[in-house]
Scaffold this motif. Structure first.
Motif, mmCIF file in Angstrom:
data_model
loop_
_atom_site.group_PDB
_atom_site.id
_atom_site.type_symbol
_atom_site.label_atom_id
_atom_site.label_comp_id
_atom_site.label_asym_id
_atom_site.label_seq_id
_atom_site.Cartn_x
_atom_site.Cartn_y
_atom_site.Cartn_z
ATOM 1 N N ASP A 1 75.474 -13.998 2.454
ATOM 2 C CA ASP A 1 75.166 -15.418 2.313
ATOM 3 C C ASP A 1 75.915 -16.011 1.128
ATOM 4 O O ASP A 1 76.502 -17.094 1.221
ATOM 5 C CB ASP A 1 73.662 -15.631 2.130
ATOM 6 C CG ASP A 1 72.860 -15.309 3.377
ATOM 7 O OD1 ASP A 1 73.435 -15.446 4.474
ATOM 8 O OD2 ASP A 1 71.693 -14.930 3.264
ATOM 9 N N ALA B 1 73.083 -22.880 6.627
ATOM 10 C CA ALA B 1 71.725 -22.490 6.258
ATOM 11 C C ALA B 1 70.777 -22.606 7.443
ATOM 12 O O ALA B 1 69.953 -21.710 7.692
ATOM 13 C CB ALA B 1 71.239 -23.361 5.097
ATOM 14 N N LEU C 1 68.076 -19.883 0.685
ATOM 15 C CA LEU C 1 69.121 -20.482 1.516
ATOM 16 C C LEU C 1 69.273 -21.969 1.215
ATOM 17 O O LEU C 1 70.391 -22.484 1.070
ATOM 18 C CB LEU C 1 68.781 -20.300 3.003
ATOM 19 C CG LEU C 1 69.298 -19.063 3.745
ATOM 20 C CD1 LEU C 1 68.851 -19.127 5.193
ATOM 21 C CD2 LEU C 1 70.809 -18.951 3.647
ATOM 22 N N ALA D 1 72.529 -23.899 -0.337
ATOM 23 C CA ALA D 1 73.188 -24.980 0.405
ATOM 24 C C ALA D 1 73.280 -26.240 -0.446
ATOM 25 O O ALA D 1 74.302 -26.938 -0.447
ATOM 26 C CB ALA D 1 72.441 -25.262 1.704
#
Length: 819
Positions: A691, A745, A786, A790
């Motif tokens: 990620d 995301a 997440l 973002a």
């Protein structure tokens, strides 16, 4: 009952009047029904006072609109007034007569022209030019019909779009839904009509839909449908402006309007007939960048506003001007003077063949009517067969899509000159002498009456090709017009064994550049490798893989040419392999070069190529050049060896598509949206390394976009530098990166933890942090990380403010001051 012209004009919304001709000053200040308030530079809020608008304000709005729509705001000379009045009266009479059980031939032909204009099958002025020469009509009817079509154009009755065609624009994770198309069409229309320049509205729609799809507010395919609709609405507005200016010039110069129309077409002065592949003025681009974010905001709310519990029991269709009797009469008239088939119509229908005829709700008769539409070929037969279709399912949107895509495809024929059976064309011998062709022949299935048309098509295409590629050598090449047979799976073919172009009459237009590029490749194979029946690009890549030093240079250039090659995920393995073949990659890139170089000179040639611009790339596998410019540099290097182009075209192409190019707004967005990021693998529990790598990749893409803007800023002469445009471009790059981070995301959450997790992340990112059933506290830990990652991408770079006059590029971004 089909509405007459007068009734159609009266039924338009109050706000339409003030949008007809942009250069006329009309009162402003009335709240717009458009939720985005596009083009005004101010976000519109729905306040309580707006909800309590009184009847007096509504009446005032109507009065102001009526004031804007007075005849004085349009050309009003005696000849113009008489011509438009006669044309509109005749149009109403033809519509009324077309509602009868028996329709006379002249009425059917006239209604056919009016319906072709309504659907948007080509430039209105091209249609008028054809109407003025139609041998089936007497001279007086031709002139009256021409004024009817000009009145339709002036009133904005051209390029009508079936809203059902945009149902597949969807919303959120909904790929398609009956009724969504109307919302999409209203939004797109509002954005373009309320822009100061229709081109800025079209660009805003493209950017807005691309950003919305990137962040997940729309399905990934939505921008494609929006781009098609925006292209036609833009053309509608430009055609209205062209008609207005044509009539004004006719009055000022005391010249017959129809004679002036022919002159303007020959001089390529009509904006609706100009190529779309051109850079926009800075003020037009800046307006688009201001509008695009508000389009994204509207699209985010689209899914929430849509009531999916209410399904339409019928498609949301525009009414045709052709009733069944008129449509059948028009088919009979088409049979009396059959015109050659047009590739944009044929390919537009065949592209939807399976869906068009395979729906379970179709009766046998309806299925036969749809097969007849596939075989229509000419514009008249297309609108007649289309009018005879019957649709009862709200999900039956394919006919509307066929009409939309066919109309967009016809834009490449905008500058086509008039030809009817019986008109002349160059002989095969003349073509052979002019271009060195060994022969030009026809299969037995090609009607004799059509052969002059196809010889004229070949002459027109090769003449324009020589404009930008003057060294092309076609000596010894044979050309044969004939069908390839069922199941051939190709629109045209270069036969390397016989060195022959095989051009099917129904699909050849738009393929000639591609096939001639294959012949250039064939010639290099003969010169360099001394082999016949093969292509140099294929051999070079094969030899390069084997380590042959002789082919290394060409192989390296071919490798650069393939940089950034992307194809839709739905592409079949067979087509994927074909598209990645070196010979195909070279031909597609030459196709783009020729189209772009001609566009720079104001030319568009639908015989040579079906490419229009970066989004509307035609019915081949052409893709816009990748944004780094590596492929464009490689192409020019290859052309220098196989077919040197003129210096002006070469330098222009490198400036606009090479590695030293200044990226336009859509290219900047592409640089961020299309940038490769690491593939996500592994599970959740905390924000994974993958990620972080993905978000870092998005940030790097944003930085590359900013660097491209820096390069443009430093190269721009002081007088050409535009600080407002720079700020708008930087905001676009940041918004593209933010949209991609949000989209990543949401999709990551949905893929790992299900739809509920995706909704939770969407709520957090888009401003509605409500509790979502099915998301536990443990899940929220990872999802929260997440969301945080973002949001961290949304960190726009700020332009330093400078006092006083800005006489040069901002020196803070350049290595040395520019004087």
């Amino acid at each position: 009952m089909v509405l007459s012209f007068a009734a159609r004009r009266r039924s338009r919304s109050i706000s339409d009047g003030c949008r007809r001709v942009r250069h006329v000053d009309c009162p402003t200040g009335v709240a717009s029904p458009d939720p985005c308030n596009h083009g005004r530079g101010r976000p519109q809020k729905v306040e309580l006072v707006v909800k309590r608008i009184t009847l007096h304000v509504i009446v005032l709005a109507a009065m102001m609109s009526a004031a804007c729509d007075r005849p004085s705001r349009r050309p009003d000379g005696p000849a113009t007034r008489a011509g438009l009045l006669q044309g509109r009266d005749a149009g109403d009479a033809w519509i009324t007569a077309g509602d009868s059980a028996v329709v006379d031939p002249a009425t059917a032909v006239a209604l056919g022209y009016m319906e072709r204009l309504r659907v948007g099958l080509g430039s209105p002025f091209r249609l008028i030019d054809f109407a003025l020469r139609d041998p089936r009509l007497p001279d007086s009817t031709r002139t009256t019909l021409a004024w009817t079509l000009l009145g339709q154009t002036l009133d904005g009755d051209a390029y009508d779009i079936d809203p059902a065609a945009l149902d597949r624009g969807g919303a959120g994770t909904i790929a398609s839904w009956p009724g969504f198309g109307r919302r999409h069409l209203d939004l797109i229309t509002s954005a373009i009509e309320q822009s100061e320049d229709p081109r800025s509205g079209e660009l805003a729609v493209r950017l807005g839909y691309a950003l919305a799809a990137t962040e997940g507010s729309l399905p990934s395919h939505a921008p494609r449908y929006a781009a098609h609709a925006a292209a036609l609405i833009r053309d509608r507005m430009l055609a209205m402006q062209d008609a207005d200016e044509l009539l004004r010039a006719s009055e000022t110069q005391d010249v017959d309007a129809m004679e002036l129309l022919r002159q303007w077409r020959a001089e390529r002065r009509l904006r609706v007939e100009m190529p779309t592949l051109a850079a926009l003025p800075h003020d037009v681009e800046r307006e688009a960048l201001e509008i695009a974010p508000r389009i994204v905001e509207s699209l985010r709310a689209l899914g929430a506003r849509a009531d999916r519990s209410k399904r339409r029991s019928y498609p949301d269709l525009e009414k045709t001007l052709l009733k069944p009797a008129a449509a059948r009469a028009l088919l009979a008239m088409s049979d009396s003077m059959p015109m050659p088939p047009l590739a944009p119509l044929i390919v537009g229908v065949l592209g939807y063949h399976d869906e068009l005829v395979a729906q379970p709700w179709l009766t046998d008769d309806e299925r036969d009517r749809r097969r007849a539409l596939e075989a229509a070929g000419s514009e008249e037969r297309f609108v007649a067969q289309f009018a005879l279709l019957e649709r009862t399912s709200p999900y039956d949107v394919v006919p509307s899509l066929v009409a939309l895509w066919s109309a967009v495809g016809m834009r490449t024929m905008a500058q086509e000159t008039v030809w009817y059976p019986g008109d002349a064309g160059p002989s095969s011998r003349e073509l052979s002498q002019r271009y060195g062709l060994s022969s030009v022949s026809f299969g037995a299935s090609v009607p004799t009456a059509w052969r002059p048309y196809y010889r004229r098509m070949l002459d027109n295409a090769l003449n324009d090709l020589r404009v930008v590629m003057p060294t092309v050598d076609l000596r010894g090449l044979s050309v044969r017009f004939q069908e390839l047979g069922k199941g051939a799976g190709t629109l045209a073919m270069h036969d390397p064994k016989l060195r022959r172009l095989v051009l099917p009459p129904s699909t050849a237009a738009g393929t000639l550049t591609h096939e001639i590029a294959h012949d250039l490749d064939w010639q290099v194979a003969l010169d360099r490798y001394r082999v016949r029946g093969d292509y140099a690009s294929d051999r070079a890549v094969r030899a390069g893989r084997a380590g042959s030093a002789q082919s290394n240079r060409l192989a390296l250039r071919m490798q650069d040419l393939a940089v950034g090659l992307t194809l839709p995920e739905s592409t079949s393995p067979r087509l994927m392999a074909h598209a990645k073949r070196p010979a195909e990659i070279l031909a597609r890139n030459i196709d783009w070069f020729v189209t772009a170089a001609l566009a720079e000179q104001g030319r568009v040639n639908g015989y040579l190529s079906s490419v229009q611009d970066e989004l509307l790339t035609g019915y081949g596998t052409v893709r816009a050049p990748e944004v780094t410019g590596v492929a464009a540099d490689a192409l020019v290097t290859i052309l220098d060896q196989i077919a040197p182009v003129n210096t002006v075209s070469r330098d222009w192409f490198l400036r606009n598509y090479g590695s030293g190019r200044s990226l336009r707004s859509y290219d900047l967005a592409r640089r961020v949206i299309e940038a490769e990021i690491p593939v996500v693998r592994g599970g959740a529990g905390s924000a994974t390394t993958a990620d972080h790598a993905a978000f870092d990749g998005i940030t790097r893409a944003r930085n590359l976009g900013d660097a491209a803007i820096d390069a443009w800023t430093c190269r721009a002469p002081g007088g050409a530098y535009n600080a407002q445009l720079e700020q708008a471009r930087r905001a676009l790059v940041n918004e593209a990166a933010s949209a991609r981070a949000r989209g990543y995301a949401v999709r990551r959450a949905r893929a790992l933890m299900g739809p509920a997790a995706g909704r939770w992340v969407s709520g957090q990112l888009f401003g509605a942090p409500w509790h979502v059933e099915g998301v536990s506290d443990e899940m929220e830990i990872y999802l929260g990380e997440l969301v945080t990652a973002a949001r961290a991408v949304d960190a726009p770079t700020r332009m330093p403010t400078q006092g006083g006059f800005v006489l040069s590029s901002p020196i803070s971004r350049c290595t040395a001051p520019a004087f």
